[in-house]
Design a protein around this motif. Structure first.
Motif, PDB file in Angstrom:
ATOM      1  N   TYR A 181      33.915  19.732  52.819  1.00 48.91           N
ATOM      2  CA  TYR A 181      34.900  20.625  52.212  1.00 48.91           C
ATOM      3  C   TYR A 181      34.306  21.315  50.983  1.00 48.91           C
ATOM      4  CZ  TYR A 181      39.199  22.053  49.782  1.00 48.91           C
ATOM      5  OH  TYR A 181      40.174  22.767  49.134  1.00 48.91           O
ATOM      6  N   GLY A 182      33.637  20.535  50.132  1.00 44.58           N
ATOM      7  CA  GLY A 182      33.021  21.108  48.940  1.00 44.58           C
ATOM      8  C   GLY A 182      31.980  22.161  49.274  1.00 44.58           C
ATOM      9  N   MET A 183      31.245  21.943  50.351  1.00 47.70           N
ATOM     10  CA  MET A 183      30.267  22.940  50.793  1.00 47.70           C
ATOM     11  C   MET A 183      30.938  24.274  51.101  1.00 47.70           C
ATOM     12  SD  MET A 183      28.016  20.568  53.364  1.00 47.70           S
ATOM     13  CE  MET A 183      27.474  21.994  54.302  1.00 47.70           C
ATOM     14  N   THR A 184      32.086  24.218  51.788  1.00 47.52           N
ATOM     15  CA  THR A 184      32.774  25.463  52.140  1.00 47.52           C
ATOM     16  C   THR A 184      33.282  26.177  50.903  1.00 47.52           C
ATOM     17  OG1 THR A 184      34.987  24.477  52.472  1.00 47.52           O
ATOM     18  CG2 THR A 184      33.484  24.475  54.357  1.00 47.52           C
ATOM     19  N   LYS A 185      33.736  25.409  49.917  1.00 41.42           N
ATOM     20  CA  LYS A 185      34.267  26.025  48.698  1.00 41.42           C
ATOM     21  C   LYS A 185      33.143  26.576  47.815  1.00 41.42           C
ATOM     22  CE  LYS A 185      38.554  25.535  49.656  1.00 41.42           C
ATOM     23  NZ  LYS A 185      39.431  26.714  49.870  1.00 41.42           N
ATOM     24  N   ALA A 186      31.993  25.918  47.827  1.00 41.58           N
ATOM     25  CA  ALA A 186      30.825  26.462  47.123  1.00 41.58           C
ATOM     26  C   ALA A 186      30.366  27.751  47.800  1.00 41.58           C
ATOM     27  CB  ALA A 186      29.705  25.432  47.103  1.00 41.58           C
ATOM     28  N   ALA A 187      30.447  27.786  49.123  1.00 38.70           N
ATOM     29  CA  ALA A 187      30.054  28.983  49.869  1.00 38.70           C
ATOM     30  C   ALA A 187      30.919  30.181  49.485  1.00 38.70           C
ATOM     31  CB  ALA A 187      30.169  28.719  51.369  1.00 38.70           C
ATOM     32  N   LEU A 188      32.194  29.939  49.207  1.00 35.05           N
ATOM     33  CA  LEU A 188      33.082  31.036  48.841  1.00 35.05           C
ATOM     34  C   LEU A 188      32.707  31.635  47.492  1.00 35.05           C
ATOM     35  CD1 LEU A 188      36.502  29.616  50.073  1.00 35.05           C
ATOM     36  CD2 LEU A 188      35.113  31.405  51.134  1.00 35.05           C
ATOM     37  N   ARG A 189      32.179  30.818  46.600  1.00 38.36           N
ATOM     38  CA  ARG A 189      31.724  31.336  45.304  1.00 38.36           C
ATOM     39  C   ARG A 189      30.543  32.297  45.508  1.00 38.36           C
ATOM     40  NH1 ARG A 189      29.774  27.250  41.685  1.00 38.36           N
ATOM     41  NH2 ARG A 189      30.254  28.680  39.985  1.00 38.36           N
ATOM     42  N   LEU A 190      29.608  31.923  46.353  1.00 35.05           N
ATOM     43  CA  LEU A 190      28.469  32.799  46.629  1.00 35.05           C
ATOM     44  C   LEU A 190      28.904  33.993  47.478  1.00 35.05           C
ATOM     45  CD1 LEU A 190      25.498  33.275  46.183  1.00 35.05           C
ATOM     46  CD2 LEU A 190      25.017  31.960  48.257  1.00 35.05           C
ATOM     47  N   LEU A 196      28.457  42.712  45.651  1.00 39.70           N
ATOM     48  CA  LEU A 196      27.271  43.560  45.614  1.00 39.70           C
ATOM     49  C   LEU A 196      27.348  44.664  46.665  1.00 39.70           C
ATOM     50  CD1 LEU A 196      24.461  44.017  44.367  1.00 39.70           C
ATOM     51  CD2 LEU A 196      23.548  42.443  46.095  1.00 39.70           C
ATOM     52  N   GLU A 197      27.780  44.297  47.863  1.00 36.71           N
ATOM     53  CA  GLU A 197      27.821  45.274  48.952  1.00 36.71           C
ATOM     54  C   GLU A 197      29.010  46.223  48.867  1.00 36.71           C
ATOM     55  OE1 GLU A 197      26.728  44.312  52.922  1.00 36.71           O
ATOM     56  OE2 GLU A 197      25.972  42.323  52.379  1.00 36.71           O
ATOM     57  N   LEU A 198      30.125  45.750  48.303  1.00 40.94           N
ATOM     58  CA  LEU A 198      31.333  46.575  48.288  1.00 40.94           C
ATOM     59  C   LEU A 198      31.529  47.336  46.980  1.00 40.94           C
ATOM     60  CD1 LEU A 198      33.801  44.126  50.089  1.00 40.94           C
ATOM     61  CD2 LEU A 198      32.608  46.107  51.054  1.00 40.94           C
ATOM     62  N   GLY A 199      30.698  47.026  45.981  1.00 38.09           N
ATOM     63  CA  GLY A 199      30.802  47.735  44.705  1.00 38.09           C
ATOM     64  C   GLY A 199      30.765  49.247  44.818  1.00 38.09           C
ATOM     65  N   PRO A 200      29.884  49.813  45.641  1.00 37.85           N
ATOM     66  CA  PRO A 200      29.832  51.275  45.760  1.00 37.85           C
ATOM     67  C   PRO A 200      31.129  51.908  46.263  1.00 37.85           C
ATOM     68  CG  PRO A 200      27.824  50.277  46.617  1.00 37.85           C
ATOM     69  CD  PRO A 200      28.771  49.159  46.363  1.00 37.85           C
ATOM     70  N   TYR A 201      32.000  51.102  46.884  1.00 36.90           N
ATOM     71  CA  TYR A 201      33.283  51.610  47.371  1.00 36.90           C
ATOM     72  C   TYR A 201      34.404  51.392  46.353  1.00 36.90           C
ATOM     73  CZ  TYR A 201      30.782  51.607  51.811  1.00 36.90           C
ATOM     74  OH  TYR A 201      29.861  51.824  52.819  1.00 36.90           O
ATOM     75  N   GLY A 202      34.065  50.852  45.195  1.00 38.20           N
ATOM     76  CA  GLY A 202      35.073  50.595  44.182  1.00 38.20           C
ATOM     77  C   GLY A 202      35.879  49.336  44.427  1.00 38.20           C
ATOM     78  N   ILE A 203      35.432  48.514  45.366  1.00 35.70           N
ATOM     79  CA  ILE A 203      36.140  47.278  45.707  1.00 35.70           C
ATOM     80  C   ILE A 203      35.538  46.122  44.916  1.00 35.70           C
ATOM     81  CG2 ILE A 203      36.682  45.638  47.557  1.00 35.70           C
ATOM     82  CD1 ILE A 203      36.420  48.035  49.518  1.00 35.70           C
ATOM     83  N   THR A 204      36.373  45.364  44.236  1.00 36.27           N
ATOM     84  CA  THR A 204      35.903  44.178  43.538  1.00 36.27           C
ATOM     85  C   THR A 204      36.184  42.943  44.385  1.00 36.27           C
ATOM     86  OG1 THR A 204      37.971  43.725  42.342  1.00 36.27           O
ATOM     87  CG2 THR A 204      36.388  45.233  41.310  1.00 36.27           C
ATOM     88  N   VAL A 205      35.316  41.950  44.245  1.00 40.44           N
ATOM     89  CA  VAL A 205      35.468  40.691  44.976  1.00 40.44           C
ATOM     90  C   VAL A 205      35.248  39.544  44.001  1.00 40.44           C
ATOM     91  CG1 VAL A 205      34.770  39.333  46.975  1.00 40.44           C
ATOM     92  CG2 VAL A 205      34.480  41.818  47.016  1.00 40.44           C
ATOM     93  N   ASN A 206      36.233  38.682  43.886  1.00 41.07           N
ATOM     94  CA  ASN A 206      36.141  37.522  43.007  1.00 41.07           C
ATOM     95  C   ASN A 206      36.717  36.298  43.703  1.00 41.07           C
ATOM     96  OD1 ASN A 206      35.180  38.607  40.266  1.00 41.07           O
ATOM     97  ND2 ASN A 206      36.836  40.017  40.766  1.00 41.07           N
ATOM     98  N   ALA A 207      36.505  35.153  43.093  1.00 43.79           N
ATOM     99  CA  ALA A 207      37.049  33.906  43.628  1.00 43.79           C
ATOM    100  C   ALA A 207      37.801  33.165  42.527  1.00 43.79           C
ATOM    101  CB  ALA A 207      35.935  33.027  44.187  1.00 43.79           C
ATOM    102  N   ILE A 208      38.734  32.341  42.952  1.00 45.75           N
ATOM    103  CA  ILE A 208      39.463  31.464  42.044  1.00 45.75           C
ATOM    104  C   ILE A 208      39.068  30.032  42.369  1.00 45.75           C
ATOM    105  CG2 ILE A 208      41.725  30.568  41.372  1.00 45.75           C
ATOM    106  CD1 ILE A 208      42.878  33.335  42.023  1.00 45.75           C
ATOM    107  N   GLY A 209      38.606  29.301  41.367  1.00 48.55           N
ATOM    108  CA  GLY A 209      38.256  27.892  41.548  1.00 48.55           C
ATOM    109  C   GLY A 209      39.433  27.030  41.130  1.00 48.55           C
TER     110      GLY A 209
END
Length: 264
Positions: A158-167, A174-187
């Motif tokens: 389970y922890g592996m999957t949640k660490a994966a979401l942070r990355l 990085l990929e969606l920045g040029p479209y003005g889209i932000t991507v973040n996670a909540i821990g």
């Protein structure tokens, strides 16, 4: 005018718990909300409850299994086309299955990763494509956990999957920045929900005893963080993970009376 008036928000895994609370907060702030849950009855009941509370029909139920990519794509396309766009995705859907590493099964691993990782990844992909199609500089918020930062017994997978979401948040930002889209996670840290209270009736007392700020998290703590990350005030924050844990990850103790997860 409310903060999210004329904004369309999709929240996955929202029939109860944190997802339900997030839907309630966005709807109260004027958003049109797609409330997703795998359980169709639960999704309809949850949407009706929020609509009755706010006195308007702002929440619409969408039943689909997040692990099924085609179902996810269909849901996002239908919601976006019906309401002329998608502004915010909260990829909240996730499952927890405890298990010791030496006895953990491939079946349990595949079930876990298909929802927590693949489900979140392709929910984000479908949402991003809709945002780009409608030329909306949207917000994508993934739901990570303190277990993605600190190890916890019987939760290695389970922890592996949640660490994966942070990355994942960093890579997609990085990929969606040029479209003005932000991507973040909540821990999210220890949070009082129906499930956590069922697992441990003394949940709040136990976790209060080890939180640096002396309190256990409430659903609204996570929901308010989601509102902030989705707002214009957070427009310059992307690729980040905000820990909502009362400082628990500073040193990460486990309550003395925390029930063992060995046989769950």
């Amino acid at each position: 005018m409310k903060r999210f008036e004329n904004k369309n928000v999709l929240v996955t895994g929202a029939g109860s718990g944190i997802g339900f609370g997030i839907c309630r907060h966005f709807a109260s702030e004027g958003a049109i909300v797609a409330l997703n849950d795998k359980n169709e009855v639960l999704a309809k009941e949850a949407a009706t409850k929020i609509n009755n509370e706010i006195g308007e029909q702002r929440v619409f139920p969408y039943a689909c299994d997040i692990a099924n990519v085609e179902e996810v794509r269909k849901m996002v396309k239908e919601f976006a086309s019906t309401h002329k766009g998608l502004h915010v995705l909260i990829a909240n859907a996730g499952i927890t299955n405890y298990g010791a590493f030496l006895t953990y099964t491939p079946e349990a691993f595949d079930t876990l990763t298909s929802v927590n990782m693949r489900g979140s990844y392709f929910s984000a992909q479908a949402a991003a494509l809709a945002m780009i199609e409608y030329k909306i500089p949207g917000r994508i918020i993934l739901m990570s956990s303190v277990t993605g930062v600190q190890a916890h017994i019987n939760l290695s997978a389970y922890g592996m999957t949640k660490a994966a979401l942070r990355l994942m948040a960093r890579g997609l930002a990085l990929e969606l920045g040029p479209y003005g889209i932000t991507v973040n996670a909540i821990g999210a840290g220890a949070t009082i929900t129906e499930r956590t209270l069922t697992d441990d009736p003394n949940y709040e007392k136990n976790w209060n005893s080890v939180a640096p700020n002396g309190r256990t998290g409430y659903v609204e703590d996570v929901a308010n963080t989601a509102l902030f990350l989705a707002s214009t005030e957070a427009r310059h924050i992307t690729g980040d993970t905000i820990m909502v844990d009362g400082g628990w990850t500073i040193y990460s103790p486990v309550p003395q009376n925390h029930p063992t997860a060995d046989n769950k």
